[in-house]
Design a protein around this motif. Structure first.
Motif, PDB file in Angstrom:
ATOM      1  N   HIS A 148      21.298 -99.483 -50.808  1.00 36.48           N
ATOM      2  CA  HIS A 148      20.149 -98.852 -51.328  1.00 36.48           C
ATOM      3  C   HIS A 148      19.006 -98.762 -49.986  1.00 36.48           C
ATOM      4  CE1 HIS A 148      20.656 -98.909 -56.012  1.00 36.48           C
ATOM      5  NE2 HIS A 148      21.627 -98.566 -55.406  1.00 36.48           N
ATOM      6  N   ARG A 149      19.331 -99.502 -48.743  1.00 38.98           N
ATOM      7  CA  ARG A 149      18.607 -99.423 -47.957  1.00 38.98           C
ATOM      8  C   ARG A 149      18.673 -98.008 -47.448  1.00 38.98           C
ATOM      9  NH1 ARG A 149      16.359-104.351 -47.079  1.00 38.98           N
ATOM     10  NH2 ARG A 149      17.483-106.179 -47.590  1.00 38.98           N
ATOM     11  N   GLY A 150      19.775 -97.467 -47.133  1.00 35.35           N
ATOM     12  CA  GLY A 150      19.890 -96.234 -46.457  1.00 35.35           C
ATOM     13  C   GLY A 150      19.718 -95.136 -47.505  1.00 35.35           C
ATOM     14  N   LEU A 151      19.728 -93.775 -47.000  1.00 36.86           N
ATOM     15  CA  LEU A 151      19.521 -92.530 -47.963  1.00 36.86           C
ATOM     16  C   LEU A 151      21.118 -92.607 -48.971  1.00 36.86           C
ATOM     17  CD1 LEU A 151      17.639 -90.145 -48.194  1.00 36.86           C
ATOM     18  CD2 LEU A 151      19.194 -88.868 -46.967  1.00 36.86           C
ATOM     19  N   PHE A 152      20.639 -92.856 -50.415  1.00 41.16           N
ATOM     20  CA  PHE A 152      21.963 -92.820 -51.185  1.00 41.16           C
ATOM     21  C   PHE A 152      21.685 -91.914 -52.312  1.00 41.16           C
ATOM     22  CE2 PHE A 152      18.965 -95.697 -53.173  1.00 41.16           C
ATOM     23  CZ  PHE A 152      19.177 -95.582 -54.543  1.00 41.16           C
ATOM     24  N   GLN A 153      20.569 -91.270 -52.335  1.00 39.36           N
ATOM     25  CA  GLN A 153      20.410 -90.374 -53.314  1.00 39.36           C
ATOM     26  C   GLN A 153      20.649 -88.898 -53.271  1.00 39.36           C
ATOM     27  OE1 GLN A 153      16.329 -91.500 -54.885  1.00 39.36           O
ATOM     28  NE2 GLN A 153      17.401 -93.121 -56.443  1.00 39.36           N
ATOM     29  N   ASP A 154      20.730 -88.322 -54.109  1.00 42.94           N
ATOM     30  CA  ASP A 154      20.957 -86.751 -54.025  1.00 42.94           C
ATOM     31  C   ASP A 154      19.534 -86.138 -53.785  1.00 42.94           C
ATOM     32  OD1 ASP A 154      21.471 -84.033 -54.323  1.00 42.94           O
ATOM     33  OD2 ASP A 154      22.322 -84.038 -56.146  1.00 42.94           O
ATOM     34  N   MET A 155      19.338 -85.488 -52.477  1.00 41.68           N
ATOM     35  CA  MET A 155      18.350 -84.947 -52.053  1.00 41.68           C
ATOM     36  C   MET A 155      18.107 -83.326 -52.383  1.00 41.68           C
ATOM     37  SD  MET A 155      16.678 -87.725 -51.494  1.00 41.68           S
ATOM     38  CE  MET A 155      14.999 -87.235 -50.919  1.00 41.68           C
ATOM     39  N   ASN A 156      19.020 -82.932 -53.320  1.00 37.39           N
ATOM     40  CA  ASN A 156      19.193 -81.400 -53.611  1.00 37.39           C
ATOM     41  C   ASN A 156      18.695 -80.876 -54.814  1.00 37.39           C
ATOM     42  OD1 ASN A 156      20.573 -80.630 -51.028  1.00 37.39           O
ATOM     43  ND2 ASN A 156      21.816 -82.049 -51.653  1.00 37.39           N
ATOM     44  N   LEU A 157      17.813 -81.754 -55.591  1.00 42.82           N
ATOM     45  CA  LEU A 157      17.167 -81.496 -56.754  1.00 42.82           C
ATOM     46  C   LEU A 157      15.744 -81.076 -56.592  1.00 42.82           C
ATOM     47  CD1 LEU A 157      18.798 -84.417 -58.851  1.00 42.82           C
ATOM     48  CD2 LEU A 157      19.690 -82.098 -58.748  1.00 42.82           C
ATOM     49  N   PRO A 158      15.171 -80.282 -57.587  1.00 40.58           N
ATOM     50  CA  PRO A 158      13.864 -79.768 -57.478  1.00 40.58           C
ATOM     51  C   PRO A 158      12.897 -80.945 -57.249  1.00 40.58           C
ATOM     52  CG  PRO A 158      14.906 -78.962 -59.432  1.00 40.58           C
ATOM     53  CD  PRO A 158      15.860 -79.978 -58.776  1.00 40.58           C
ATOM     54  N   LEU A 159      11.578 -80.779 -56.509  1.00 39.18           N
ATOM     55  CA  LEU A 159      10.689 -81.590 -56.265  1.00 39.18           C
ATOM     56  C   LEU A 159      10.374 -82.566 -57.497  1.00 39.18           C
ATOM     57  CD1 LEU A 159       8.364 -79.960 -53.604  1.00 39.18           C
ATOM     58  CD2 LEU A 159       9.953 -82.092 -53.112  1.00 39.18           C
ATOM     59  N   SER A 160      10.157 -81.729 -58.389  1.00 38.30           N
ATOM     60  CA  SER A 160       9.747 -82.594 -59.777  1.00 38.30           C
ATOM     61  C   SER A 160      10.708 -83.560 -60.285  1.00 38.30           C
ATOM     62  CB  SER A 160       9.537 -81.127 -60.713  1.00 38.30           C
ATOM     63  OG  SER A 160      10.822 -80.658 -61.065  1.00 38.30           O
ATOM     64  N   HIS A 161      11.780 -83.853 -59.789  1.00 39.81           N
ATOM     65  CA  HIS A 161      12.798 -84.763 -60.248  1.00 39.81           C
ATOM     66  C   HIS A 161      12.649 -86.043 -59.378  1.00 39.81           C
ATOM     67  CE1 HIS A 161      15.781 -82.060 -62.469  1.00 39.81           C
ATOM     68  NE2 HIS A 161      14.588 -81.640 -62.751  1.00 39.81           N
ATOM     69  N   LEU A 179      11.141 -75.716 -58.526  1.00 42.69           N
ATOM     70  CA  LEU A 179      10.771 -75.929 -57.255  1.00 42.69           C
ATOM     71  C   LEU A 179      11.781 -76.314 -56.253  1.00 42.69           C
ATOM     72  CD1 LEU A 179       7.811 -78.499 -58.278  1.00 42.69           C
ATOM     73  CD2 LEU A 179       7.374 -76.286 -57.191  1.00 42.69           C
ATOM     74  N   PRO A 180      11.501 -76.010 -55.139  1.00 44.17           N
ATOM     75  CA  PRO A 180      12.788 -76.176 -54.081  1.00 44.17           C
ATOM     76  C   PRO A 180      13.153 -77.765 -53.974  1.00 44.17           C
ATOM     77  CG  PRO A 180      10.586 -75.592 -52.964  1.00 44.17           C
ATOM     78  CD  PRO A 180      10.331 -75.363 -54.383  1.00 44.17           C
ATOM     79  N   SER A 181      14.118 -78.138 -53.229  1.00 43.36           N
ATOM     80  CA  SER A 181      14.180 -79.619 -53.333  1.00 43.36           C
ATOM     81  C   SER A 181      13.649 -80.219 -51.832  1.00 43.36           C
ATOM     82  CB  SER A 181      15.956 -79.828 -53.089  1.00 43.36           C
ATOM     83  OG  SER A 181      16.256 -79.055 -51.843  1.00 43.36           O
ATOM     84  N   PRO A 182      13.425 -81.541 -51.872  1.00 41.04           N
ATOM     85  CA  PRO A 182      13.394 -81.901 -50.518  1.00 41.04           C
ATOM     86  C   PRO A 182      14.330 -81.750 -49.471  1.00 41.04           C
ATOM     87  CG  PRO A 182      13.372 -83.729 -52.435  1.00 41.04           C
ATOM     88  CD  PRO A 182      13.748 -82.475 -53.010  1.00 41.04           C
ATOM     89  N   GLU A 183      15.464 -81.597 -49.656  1.00 40.25           N
ATOM     90  CA  GLU A 183      16.424 -81.205 -48.542  1.00 40.25           C
ATOM     91  C   GLU A 183      16.082 -79.908 -48.233  1.00 40.25           C
ATOM     92  OE1 GLU A 183      19.210 -81.906 -46.080  1.00 40.25           O
ATOM     93  OE2 GLU A 183      18.726 -83.322 -47.578  1.00 40.25           O
ATOM     94  N   ALA A 184      15.670 -78.932 -49.083  1.00 43.78           N
ATOM     95  CA  ALA A 184      15.497 -77.603 -48.653  1.00 43.78           C
ATOM     96  C   ALA A 184      14.245 -77.347 -47.654  1.00 43.78           C
ATOM     97  CB  ALA A 184      15.383 -76.659 -49.841  1.00 43.78           C
ATOM     98  N   LEU A 185      13.484 -78.486 -47.923  1.00 43.20           N
ATOM     99  CA  LEU A 185      11.829 -78.446 -47.507  1.00 43.20           C
ATOM    100  C   LEU A 185      11.856 -79.608 -46.242  1.00 43.20           C
ATOM    101  CD1 LEU A 185       9.962 -78.068 -50.561  1.00 43.20           C
ATOM    102  CD2 LEU A 185      10.393 -76.334 -48.984  1.00 43.20           C
ATOM    103  N   ARG A 186      13.104 -80.061 -45.503  1.00 45.46           N
ATOM    104  CA  ARG A 186      12.885 -81.004 -44.604  1.00 45.46           C
ATOM    105  C   ARG A 186      11.933 -80.363 -43.484  1.00 45.46           C
ATOM    106  NH1 ARG A 186      16.591 -84.860 -42.740  1.00 45.46           N
ATOM    107  NH2 ARG A 186      18.115 -85.358 -44.260  1.00 45.46           N
TER     108      ARG A 186
END
Length: 698
Positions: A285-298, A420-427
């Motif tokens: 869990h130290r690295g990026l292990f989560q799905d970042m393509n869901l809406p910001l509200s998630h 809302l757009p996802s964190p990935e889409a708003l890099r």
């Protein structure tokens, strides 16, 4: 002389210049700028300094305490004195923790370069040390601290002083026995190597030895196979434990002979268990292990309140440094309170208070520079706008000119999107949250529904005076409105949010309002937060910039739970604990139960669900060491105990404490469990064994 000296030669020159010492000007303001003599100590880890007129009274700071070196005018103080001191002579030392920065001006550009490059090289050297070297240096530090007369030896009197420094209260007879055992030369003093022996005897941990013996084939050390079994059974590692066991032996075992035979001694095992490798924190869990393509509200989003403040919100200083520190801690939502300033320049400060003011353009320049140093995921700027139309136009121009392509604005597609757009889409994008007008005109009148207005209403409700129900109004220029992505709106109830609200609309709630809605309509609030962003801010009564517990707000799915980052305490520990996961990117995916619109969940009543299955978490405390003093007095000794706490929904809240250990601050440590995962501060070491890892409730 070679006109192009090697970097090695250059580095040597820098260190020699630092060791020789030189006068640097320490500056705090135009009126406070004084010369100090700074020199690097022979240990290459400590900087000593004294005033120009002092004879021998040097003070010191450690290179290990320096977090960064900034060149030129990269502080408000040096920037304000740019006309007096050229950038090439200026630099700033940024310290870890809450210690203030040190702004320095050298006599020449060459002197400044020597210190900038020299300190950076020393910092890099310390970062690259292996665990054995770090441990050896740590022991050496204690030796030199205890060697009062600096003769390279330590007598028994100095040893007793050392024990107090190390937070240990031993009876004199026991301390004397340890001393005599280590004094191989029988000189009634300890040399450096003998001190190492003394230290190892002093820090012997029978509890850890017993743990090693559980897995040891010969009862003395761990073979590669023994360590492999330990990693599988205790550290819950999979098939990769074979290679990992070899790596750990190579990294932590101090004995070359043991390394050659693929063995780990008790010294190596102790060093491993007190290292980051031995942390209870899940390494995956130290690295990026989560799905970042869901809406910001998630997602939970690491968020700051009154970001510009360094201290309290009545008279504390405002500073761009506060933005730098928050963003470096992973903060992804910062607050900017904008007011009319002199000469047509908007300023940032806590309105109607004695907090100092900083220029809006300096705040934006700082945000632009540091926004994506730690995380590439979107940064939200929450605007509290109190400016006139004229200065709003200046703000809009600065937003466009300073942020440039990083600034994201709303399109017609965003207006009609169902989520809302996802964190990935708003890099690498910066989003503005603020008031917005929806029709074509140069200016528009909007309700003054900002945080300050809501605070006034909350305070009025608390004090029960008569209030004017009619909302105050504010003119908003279209130029600024068009740049806003998240529209600030007044919350009109959950029915309205289901039927009429848009995903990009966002409401702010005081901590008291959140608790009220959570009690009255917890399920509805959870449902609201599956689609829209909610921002929570501390009560206006918290004039000392204290914080509320963020877990209460996370329980109902609120994403932007704003805290005073400048105020240390349990609340910020929880925030840091949650967001230290997922590569410290400032975004953490909410539990599925708080994202699913089809499965209603009430955090105050989880047992009403059909799938409610309470579990248990069992933790065994083994041992702890190297606990820093709470009381700085040399003769003080703490009576420590271990405290384990679980934060979650109300039915999961629990804590357990051990009995305290009298006068033995060296052997036990205070442990805090954050949202079900125990994380030890980097300055402390603790050994714990989880015998049954389960999470109760949800």
């Amino acid at each position: 002389m070679d006109p192009h000296p090697s970097s090695c030669d250059e580095g040597h020159k820098n260190l020699e210049a630092m060791k020789a010492g030189m006068f640097l000007r320490k500056v705090k303001s135009r009126l406070w700028k004084r010369q100090r003599h700074y020199k690097l100590q022979d240990d290459c880890k400590t900087i000593a300094y004294k005033s120009k007129w002092a004879i021998n009274s040097y003070s010191t700071f450690s290179i290990g305490d320096v977090e960064a070196v900034r060149e030129g005018h990269q502080s408000e103080t040096l920037l304000s004195m740019a006309d007096e001191f050229p950038a090439e002579r200026c630099f700033t030392l940024v310290f870890c923790g809450r210690k203030g920065n040190l702004d320095l001006v050298a006599e020449s550009a060459e002197d400044a370069i020597a210190w900038i490059q020299g300190i950076r090289a020393l910092m890099e050297n310390m970062e690259n040390m292996d665990e054995n070297t770090k441990n050896d240096q740590w022991i050496s530090d204690w030796f030199f601290k205890a060697d009062i007369n600096k003769d390279g030896r330590m007598n028994f009197k100095e040893t007793k002083t050392l024990l107090k420094m190390m937070n240990i209260d031993m009876n004199e007879e026991h301390a004397s026995n340890l001393f005599k055992k280590a004094d191989k030369s029988q000189s009634e003093t300890l040399e450096h190597e003998e001190f190492v022996e003394f230290y190892k005897t002093l820090t012997e941990r029978k509890e850890v030895l017993e743990l090693l013996q559980e897995y040891s084939s010969d009862g003395q050390c761990l073979s590669q196979c023994d360590l492999e079994e330990f990693l599988r059974e205790e550290q819950l590692e999979g098939e990769s434990s074979y290679e990992h066991a070899l790596q750990l032996i190579d990294q932590y075992e101090p004995s070359d002979t043991a390394k050659m035979n693929h063995l780990m001694s008790i010294d190596g095992f102790l060093m491993y268990t007190t290292s980051p490798e031995g942390s209870i924190f899940n390494p995956e869990h130290r690295g990026l292990f989560q799905d970042m393509n869901l809406p910001l509200s998630h997602y939970y989003i690491s968020s700051s309140h009154n970001t510009y403040l360094m201290e309290d919100q009545l008279k504390g200083p405002s500073s761009v440094e506060a933005y730098i520190q928050a963003i470096k801690r992973g903060c992804r939502c910062v607050e900017v309170d904008c007011w009319n300033g002199s000469n047509g320049e908007p300023v940032v400060y806590h309105g109607h208070t004695f907090t100092s003011k900083i220029l809006f353009k300096d705040v934006l320049a700082t945000i632009a520079k540091f926004a994506f140093k730690v995380s590439e995921y979107p940064l939200i700027i929450s605007i509290e706008n109190h400016c006139s139309i004229e200065q709003q136009e200046v703000m809009a121009r600065y937003f466009r000119d300073i942020l440039g392509d990083m600034l994201l604005t709303t399109t017609e597609k965003d207006r009609t999107a169902s989520e809302l757009p996802s964190p990935e889409a708003l890099r690498m994008k910066i989003l503005l949250k603020g008031k917005k007008i929806e029709f074509e005109s140069l200016t528009g009148e909007v309700s003054d529904e900002d945080e300050a207005a809501e605070m006034d209403k909350d305070n009025a409700e608390t004090e029960s005076p008569p209030t004017d129900e009619k909302n105050s109004k504010q003119d908003l220029c279209k130029e600024l409105s068009d740049l806003v992505f998240c529209k600030s709106v007044h919350f009109h109830g959950f029915d309205h949010s289901y039927n009429s609200s848009k995903p990009y609309e966002m409401s702010s709630f005081s901590e008291s309002k959140v608790r009220k809605y959570s009690k009255e309509a917890g399920r509805d609030f959870v449902l609201h937060n599956t689609r829209q962003l909610s921002r929570v801010y501390p009560s206006g009564m918290r004039t000392d910039s204290s914080n509320y517990c963020p877990q209460d707000m996370w329980n109902i799915g609120c994403q932007i739970v704003a805290l005073n980052f400048q105020t240390a305490g349990m609340e910020m520990d929880l925030n840091d604990g949650l967001f230290s996961q997922n590569s410290h990117c400032g975004y953490f995916l909410k539990p599925e139960i708080l994202r699913n619109r089809e499965r209603c969940f009430d955090p105050d009543n989880p047992h009403s669900r059909d799938d409610y299955h309470p579990l248990q978490l069992s933790i065994k405390i083994i041992s702890g060491q190297q606990l820093p003093k709470v009381n700085k007095k040399e003769w003080s000794i703490v009576d420590p105990f271990v405290k384990v706490e679980i934060y979650g929904v109300p039915s999961d809240q629990a804590k357990q404490e051990t009995e305290y250990i009298e006068n033995n601050g060296y052997r036990h440590v205070h442990l805090l469990s954050k949202d079900g995962t125990s994380i030890c501060p980097s300055s402390l070491f603790v050994h714990i064994k989880i015998t049954e890892l389960q999470i109760s409730g949800v």
